[in-house]
Design an enzyme around this catalytic site. Structure first.
Site, PDB file in Angstrom:
ATOM      1  N   ARG A  61       0.822  -1.208   0.000  1.00  0.00           N
ATOM      2  CA  ARG A  61       0.000   0.000   0.000  1.00  0.00           C
ATOM      3  C   ARG A  61       0.863   1.269   0.000  1.00  0.00           C
ATOM      4  NH1 ARG A  61      -3.213   2.626   4.402  1.00  0.00           N
ATOM      5  NH2 ARG A  61      -5.048   3.578   3.453  1.00  0.00           N
ATOM      6  N   HIS A  65       0.343   4.504  -2.466  1.00  0.00           N
ATOM      7  CA  HIS A  65       0.106   5.851  -1.949  1.00  0.00           C
ATOM      8  C   HIS A  65       1.256   6.799  -2.275  1.00  0.00           C
ATOM      9  CE1 HIS A  65      -3.454   5.257   0.997  1.00  0.00           C
ATOM     10  NE2 HIS A  65      -3.531   4.410  -0.015  1.00  0.00           N
ATOM     11  N   ASP A  66       2.425   6.263  -2.536  1.00  0.00           N
ATOM     12  CA  ASP A  66       3.530   7.109  -2.980  1.00  0.00           C
ATOM     13  C   ASP A  66       3.340   7.491  -4.444  1.00  0.00           C
ATOM     14  OD1 ASP A  66       6.059   8.443  -2.779  1.00  0.00           O
ATOM     15  OD2 ASP A  66       6.969   6.769  -3.857  1.00  0.00           O
ATOM     16  N   GLY A  71       3.800  11.181  -8.346  1.00  0.00           N
ATOM     17  CA  GLY A  71       4.662  10.151  -8.906  1.00  0.00           C
ATOM     18  C   GLY A  71       5.419   9.330  -7.868  1.00  0.00           C
ATOM     19  N   ASP A  73       8.150   8.777  -6.057  1.00  0.00           N
ATOM     20  CA  ASP A  73       9.352   9.543  -5.715  1.00  0.00           C
ATOM     21  C   ASP A  73       9.752   9.447  -4.247  1.00  0.00           C
ATOM     22  OD1 ASP A  73       7.331  10.993  -4.527  1.00  0.00           O
ATOM     23  OD2 ASP A  73       7.711  12.856  -5.633  1.00  0.00           O
ATOM     24  N   SER A  75       8.187  10.433  -1.714  1.00  0.00           N
ATOM     25  CA  SER A  75       7.767  11.588  -0.916  1.00  0.00           C
ATOM     26  C   SER A  75       6.927  11.180   0.289  1.00  0.00           C
ATOM     27  CB  SER A  75       6.998  12.588  -1.784  1.00  0.00           C
ATOM     28  OG  SER A  75       5.855  11.984  -2.373  1.00  0.00           O
ATOM     29  N   ASN A  93      -3.758   8.705   4.786  1.00  0.00           N
ATOM     30  CA  ASN A  93      -2.612   8.049   5.424  1.00  0.00           C
ATOM     31  C   ASN A  93      -2.623   8.096   6.948  1.00  0.00           C
ATOM     32  OD1 ASN A  93      -1.423   7.483   2.881  1.00  0.00           O
ATOM     33  ND2 ASN A  93      -0.541   9.541   2.786  1.00  0.00           N
ATOM     34  N   PRO A 162      -7.633   8.243  -4.136  1.00  0.00           N
ATOM     35  CA  PRO A 162      -9.095   8.084  -4.115  1.00  0.00           C
ATOM     36  C   PRO A 162      -9.563   7.528  -2.771  1.00  0.00           C
ATOM     37  CG  PRO A 162      -8.132   7.093  -6.093  1.00  0.00           C
ATOM     38  CD  PRO A 162      -6.998   7.401  -5.165  1.00  0.00           C
ATOM     39  N   HIS A 192      -6.397  -5.744  -2.851  1.00  0.00           N
ATOM     40  CA  HIS A 192      -7.208  -5.899  -1.645  1.00  0.00           C
ATOM     41  C   HIS A 192      -7.522  -7.365  -1.347  1.00  0.00           C
ATOM     42  CE1 HIS A 192      -8.843  -1.483  -1.317  1.00  0.00           C
ATOM     43  NE2 HIS A 192      -7.544  -1.585  -1.118  1.00  0.00           N
ATOM     44  N   THR A 193      -6.892  -8.256  -2.058  1.00  0.00           N
ATOM     45  CA  THR A 193      -6.962  -9.669  -1.698  1.00  0.00           C
ATOM     46  C   THR A 193      -6.153  -9.932  -0.439  1.00  0.00           C
ATOM     47  OG1 THR A 193      -6.617 -11.931  -2.498  1.00  0.00           O
ATOM     48  CG2 THR A 193      -4.970 -10.317  -3.132  1.00  0.00           C
ATOM     49  N   ASP A 239     -10.363  -9.104   2.281  1.00  0.00           N
ATOM     50  CA  ASP A 239     -10.756 -10.348   1.617  1.00  0.00           C
ATOM     51  C   ASP A 239     -11.070 -11.358   2.707  1.00  0.00           C
ATOM     52  OD1 ASP A 239     -10.935 -12.795   0.346  1.00  0.00           O
ATOM     53  OD2 ASP A 239      -8.862 -12.821  -0.360  1.00  0.00           O
ATOM     54  N   ASP A 247      -4.302 -13.969  -3.910  1.00  0.00           N
ATOM     55  CA  ASP A 247      -5.003 -14.770  -4.919  1.00  0.00           C
ATOM     56  C   ASP A 247      -6.116 -13.926  -5.524  1.00  0.00           C
ATOM     57  OD1 ASP A 247      -6.978 -14.692  -2.962  1.00  0.00           O
ATOM     58  OD2 ASP A 247      -6.659 -16.772  -2.311  1.00  0.00           O
TER      59      ASP A 247
END
Length: 319
Positions: A61, A65-66, A71, A73, A75, A93, A162, A192-193, A239, A247
């Site tokens: 994750r 989120h980076d 981009g 990077d 950050s 976050n 999002p 998200h599995t 999941d 999976d």
């Protein structure tokens, strides 16, 4: 003649400068400068996942989120300073993104074998791949050569990632703005599995939405009280089938109306992505190949290369 030579030198320097700032990512970027990179990273990631299986999803994750904020990077890893407020306390976050200490451990291990060579941004990319592979998912060759940002942006993180309340059109739009297709959206959502989510993220779905399996909703309600502020950080698996194994069960859940987040179930709710969800459910190999392609594509989002950015010594702060 002297004038010609001067022009030639000027042109050569210009080409060199352009090449240094627009260098391409490559799979063998560190093959000579840090040959022990991959085993060093993987052993540290493996140790962290053995200690806590959920950590694999958390590390994956971090890469998402980076990359989604200005981009790939690095950050996201920066702590706040007097000159900027970083991304760690952005809404997507805060009290949610985790694994920063593991990244610190990986960076330290890498610095021991090749100091000042490997960027934190590249470490996130390798760590994401290793987390997926260790948890039973596909393996792939990671493109490398990113450099680290010297700043971070709270507002960019708040606007770029999002939220779980997103509807399908918003998801498609955000991914499209980053050069990612609708198929990439569904494939990457398959991450998200693995992993878990906090009650505060899925409470509205399990109490207010109708496109949800009733028994599933009741099961989740048992550990997520209706009242805001009560049990907000209680966890549930994204999941419910195999939360620590990579999976395609996530897509089975969506078809059964057992997506935990509103944004999850949006992928199978009578819209344009239903057919993709069905294809990933019926063909695990199609999902994994598309997931790998999408991960590589996501890793190409606006990387700093060449003379841009820096190679941080400590992922939490600018050199």
């Amino acid at each position: 003649m002297a004038s010609f030579f001067k022009s030639f030198v000027t042109l050569a320097l210009l080409v060199l400068a352009i090449g240094s700032t627009n260098a391409q990512l490559s799979k063998d970027f560190y093959s000579k400068t840090c040959p022990k990179l991959f085993p060093t990273v993987k052993s540290t990631v493996h140790s962290a996942i053995v200690k806590e299986a959920r950590m694999g999803a958390s590390l994956l994750r971090l890469f998402f989120h980076d990359c989604f904020v200005n981009g790939c990077d690095g950050s996201l890893l920066l702590d706040d300073t007097s000159s900027f407020t970083g991304e760690k306390n952005a809404v997507p976050n805060r009290n949610s993104a985790r694994g920063f200490d593991v990244v610190d451990n990986i960076k330290s291990a890498v610095e021991n074998v090749c100091p000042g060579v490997v960027s934190c941004a590249d470490i996130l990319a390798i760590t994401a791949r290793d987390s997926v592979a260790i948890l039973g998912g596909p393996n792939w060759e990671v493109k490398l050569g990113r450099r680290d940002a010297k700043t971070a942006s709270l507002s960019a993180a708040n606007n770029g990632i999002p939220p779980p309340t997103s509807d399908l059109s918003r998801l498609i739009s955000r991914f499209s703005n980053l050069g990612l297709s609708t198929k990439d959206l569904v494939a990457l959502s398959g991450a998200h599995t693995i992993g878990q989510s906090r009650c505060v993220q899925f409470r509205p779905r399990i109490y207010n939405e109708t496109n949800i399996d009733s028994s599933f909703a009741k099961t989740r309600q048992a550990n997520c009280p209706r009242t805001n502020g009560t049990g907000d950080n209680n966890l549930a698996p994204l999941d419910l089938q195999t939360p620590t194994y990579f999976d395609n069960s996530y897509f089975k859940n969506l078809i059964a109306k057992k997506g935990l987040l509103h944004s999850d179930q949006q992928l199978f709710n009578g819209g344009s992505t239903d057919s993709i969800v069905k294809s990933y459910y019926s063909s695990p190999s199609t999902f994994t190949s598309d997931f790998v392609a999408a991960m590589i594509k996501m890793g190409d989002i606006q990387p700093l290369t060449g003379s841009q950015g820096e190679i941080r010594k400590n992922c939490r702060r600018v050199n």
